[in-house]
Enzyme design. Structure first.
Site, PDB file in Angstrom:
ATOM      1  CE  LYS A 191       2.350  -3.563  -5.539  1.00 32.25           C
ATOM      2  NZ  LYS A 191       2.307  -2.144  -5.156  1.00 32.25           N
ATOM      3  CD  GLN A 214      -0.571   0.762  -5.758  1.00 31.92           C
ATOM      4  OE1 GLN A 214       0.081  -0.051  -5.114  1.00 31.92           O
ATOM      5  NE2 GLN A 214      -0.307   1.037  -7.019  1.00 31.92           N
ATOM      6  CG  ASP A 259       6.589   0.862  -2.890  1.00 37.75           C
ATOM      7  OD1 ASP A 259       6.781  -0.176  -3.551  1.00 37.75           O
ATOM      8  OD2 ASP A 259       5.503   1.446  -2.850  1.00 37.75           O
TER       9      ASP A 259
END
Length: 299
Positions: free
Chosen positions: A59, A103, A126
């Site tokens: 990322k 995460q 997200d």
């Protein structure tokens, strides 16, 4: 019949190229800050899980590819809930970070859902904050869950119609199955499907999947979708994967390629789209923070 490829990597590359232009516009002095700064993505990773660490590193490379900034906070095993939530609060307050992720999964003993509630919904990269999922239920504008949004974009790119068609989702998880069902059923371009959600606890999965125009396999169960479960010519999206040692194993058996009309590859299908949509959400969060709606203009 050999299935055509739903090429997520090619589409993700194009999205990133378009984002690079928008990032350059937002980075100009007087847009996001008086001196100028690029949009920034933050990541919070707890522990030393290898796949998670590699994914987070990817990322940050994506950010570099499009000219974005990135801020990472790595936390050791043994991190307490209070320590994790304090770091999330720091990300909320960090002017360099327009959106960030925690995460998943987090180590045992930590409460992921409670930590997510500390995150500012406006900085949810997200699209999985409960406030933003609630807005999705209501059909209101909010950051969209990355993998579901990426799947719909991938299908639209290849001309796979969803409006009025039967979409069967195998898997009901928080990151793909549940939000995809909501998003795909909305009356909007690239969606408006008749959606059925099933899971591996359902007897005779094939009785459902054989009625589908589009199947999204997101169960995390290797080879759960076999050729006899697919109607010839239908589109199949392999969204669920598991690791067998160092090998990535798909939810979709290899022989499905001989039956399906369209099939996403195990590598280069859904994964690149998820990462691309994470960048999209971050850039859009940056634009919203200064009252810019939609793509940034050259003016």
């Amino acid at each position: 019949m050999t299935a055509k490829t739903l090429d997520g990597q090619a589409l993700a590359d194009r999205i990133k190229a378009e984002l690079a232009v928008r990032v350059e516009q937002l980075a100009r002095p007087g847009v996001l800050s008086e001196q100028g700064r690029p949009p920034g993505l933050g990541t919070v990773l707890v522990g030393d899980d290898g796949p998670s660490a590699r994914y987070v590193a990817g990322k940050h490379q994506d950010c570099a590819d499009v000219g974005m900034a990135s801020v990472h906070r790595g936390m050791p095993m043994g991190t307490t809930q209070d320590e994790l939530e304090a770091v999330i609060a720091e990300m909320n307050a960090d002017d360099r970070v327009d959106a960030f992720i925690l995460q998943y999964p987090v180590p045992a003993g930590l409460d992921f859902e409670a930590a997510m509630l500390v995150m500012s919904p406006a900085k949810d990269a997200d699209g999985l904050h409960p406030v933003n999922l609630g807005k999705l239920v209501m059909g209101e504008e909010a950051p969209l869950p990355c993998t579901p949004n990426g799947i719909l974009a991938l299908l639209a790119e290849h001309g796979v119609e969803l409006a009025g068609r039967h979409l069967v989702i195998v898997g009901r998880g928080l990151t793909i199955g549940r939000p995809l069902a909501l998003l795909a059923a909305l009356k909007r371009e690239g969606a408006n499907a008749a959606v059925t959600v099933v899971h591996t606890g359902v007897q005779d999965l094939g009785s459902f999947t054989r009625t589908a125009d589009v199947i999204v396999a997101a169960a995390g169960a290797p080879g759960v979708i076999t050729a006899d479960m697919v109607r010839p010519g239908s589109a199949v999206v392999a969204a669920g994967v598991t690791m067998a040692g160092r090998k990535v194993v798909s939810d979709v058996a290899d022989e499905v390629a001989e039956v399906a009309g369209w099939l996403s590859p195990r590598i280069g299908g859904v994964g690149p789209m998820t990462r691309a949509m994470l960048l999209v959400n971050t850039v859009e969060a940056a634009a919203r923070s200064v009252g810019i709606a939609g793509p940034t203009s050259d003016g």
